[in-house]
Design a protein around this motif. Sequence first.
Motif: not given
Length: 228
Positions: A55-61, A127-131, A135-140, A171-174
């Motif tokens: 219903v909305a765009a994932p704004t960070a993307g 390594g580091r996972v950068v979300a 929305t990506s954080v919630r999935v992972l 997630v290591d960075a956001l």
Amino acid sequence: GHRRLRFSGTRDISTELDALGEVPLPPYITRENLAALEADKQRYQTVFAKHAGSVAAPTAGLHFTPALLNAIRQRGVDVQFVTLHVGLGTFAPVKSETLAGHTMHEERFELSEATARAINAAKAAGGRVVAVGTTSVRVLESVAAAQDGKLTATCGRTRIFIFPPFRFRVVDALLTNFHLPCSTLLMLVSAFATPGETQGRETILNAYAEAVRERYRFFSYGDAMLIL
């Protein structure tokens, strides 16, 4: 409140939406002419979107272009994708006096085998996972919570409610935009600012105060911050 509608005159309303509907911009964005609204069909969409449903765009993307993604890959960063269909609960303010009294809405998600494998390999190698985006954080973190930290290809629905203190497994960075007051997303970034602790709210509010002083743009077409 919510309503469920039944449409007549068409077998599948989804086939008519492009002709009948408008871009579902957030209520704080207004458009005075159709030309601007037409431009939003491209602007209010990530360059890597594939599946209809949010219903909305994932704004960070929204900050990413094909050229920027290629530049990131050229620096040796592995870019992977997840799907989460943003629901109306994203815009629902927390009205209850306690966190336990707030009910999170379900959101559909999909984590592919390729993405799960790449993230597991990155974590195993140190390594580091950068979300990109909450929305990506919630999935992972939903998948990790259900599978004791290990990711596998999964489709389902999540009601995960992230607030301080929260221990992030993946997630290591956001990278995230600045969010609305009284929102669950503001709680999520507060939790991420100081993982496992409760001081994150003060850290985030200090960052927001700086953004207000410097006249940053907030929300969907606004500025972003990187939390390391």
